[in-house]
Design an enzyme around this catalytic site. Sequence first.
Site, PDB file in Angstrom:
ATOM      1  N   CYS A 168       0.763  -1.317   0.067  1.00 26.92           N
ATOM      2  CA  CYS A 168       0.180  -0.071  -0.019  1.00 26.92           C
ATOM      3  C   CYS A 168       0.523   1.191   0.073  1.00 26.92           C
ATOM      4  CB  CYS A 168      -1.081  -0.079   1.218  1.00 26.92           C
ATOM      5  SG  CYS A 168      -2.015   1.403   1.343  1.00 26.92           S
ATOM      6  N   CYS A 185      -0.245   4.036   2.231  1.00 28.01           N
ATOM      7  CA  CYS A 185      -0.153   4.074   3.594  1.00 28.01           C
ATOM      8  C   CYS A 185       1.279   4.079   3.959  1.00 28.01           C
ATOM      9  CB  CYS A 185      -0.473   2.523   3.944  1.00 28.01           C
ATOM     10  SG  CYS A 185      -1.995   1.723   3.313  1.00 28.01           S
ATOM     11  N   ASP A 186       2.198   3.694   3.252  1.00 23.88           N
ATOM     12  CA  ASP A 186       3.507   3.640   3.573  1.00 23.88           C
ATOM     13  C   ASP A 186       4.360   4.289   2.915  1.00 23.88           C
ATOM     14  OD1 ASP A 186       2.841   1.863   5.508  1.00 23.88           O
ATOM     15  OD2 ASP A 186       3.058  -0.214   4.340  1.00 23.88           O
TER      16      ASP A 186
END
Length: 314
Positions: A138, A141-142
């Site tokens: 992701c 997200c990261d």
Amino acid sequence: MSNETERVRLLIIGSGPAGYTAAIYAARADLKPVLYQGLQPGGQLTTTTEVENFPGYPDGTMGPEMMEHFRKQAERFGADIRFGHATDVDFSGAVHKITIDGSKVVDAEAVIIATGASAKWLGLESEKRLNGFGVSACATCDGYFFRKQDVAIVGAGDTAAEEATYLAKLCNKVYMIVRRDEMRASKAMQHRVMNTPNIEILWNTVTLEILGDKTVSGVKVKNTKTAEEKILKVEGFFVAIGHEPNTGIFKGQLDLDSNGYIKTKPGTTYTNIPGVFAAGDVQDHVYRQAVTAAGTGCMAAIDAERWLALKQDG
Ligand code: NDP
């Protein structure tokens, strides 16, 4: 097979942000929800490390810890959270029948499905070992953890193209590893990728191994046309080769889209079966964020509450 049957008002299947948020709202509405956690209690967030984009955590938090907080909050209002995996459903009658772990049957007046989706992985040992330590599925997200660094992303669909351009804004350099000599992504997304100067596309290329002891330090790739192998020096490795919605047991009973996601009535969590609602990634292949999953979990609890109230009145 035991013949044990239990009757509940509202059953929630799944324990990611959608399931737990539905449980919080439903418990506070006195629906006495029962929630089965499934095979991965806490869902996909339990496989991530730090979460920095969930509102309300100014200093960030750890994914597994955040899901513990979700669970405790639901339990505080009396939600009955249980271990167990839904293995079969029968939505053909007035009361919905859900089989847990192949034996126990729960009769539910209303059901909220929040079984999520699972990222597809390449299947390399090094990918598993470094998951959460430089390997991620992701970018939204990261990606932030790799700002100003070099990263690689594998995949050539719309998700990979979108995530590559997202990463390109944060990172110094993005290698996009494409296994064929063309991309599956829409033409518009391909143009965006090709017009981004710090994305380098490696065509006809497969990933052999992700390198690094404790964190990612590089990726070994091979060009399948020339057989040339090389090492990309990167700190982050993103896998964007698609997701699999966890809808196997609903096939033939609920309307699913061509990718297997549950279809909901636009702007609601209603499925095609009265009293069955869907929330989170199991019905969303676009946003796929913890906060959007939690949002639809809240919607599902409100939809179920109103539906149950109308049923009782009618
Ligand atoms: P897709 O299934 O569309 O694409 C998966 C990609 O990963 C393909 O390019 C595939 O390669 C590649 N791939 C699969 N397995 C491997 C492997 N083992 N090694 C290397 N590469 C691999 O998934 P997406 O998540 O990209 O998209 C899912 C759906 O969501 C699509 O319908 C998409 O259009 C939609 N979507 C729409 C968006 C938007 O409109 N903004 C954004 C994101 C997704 P190959 O092509 O060779 O099979």
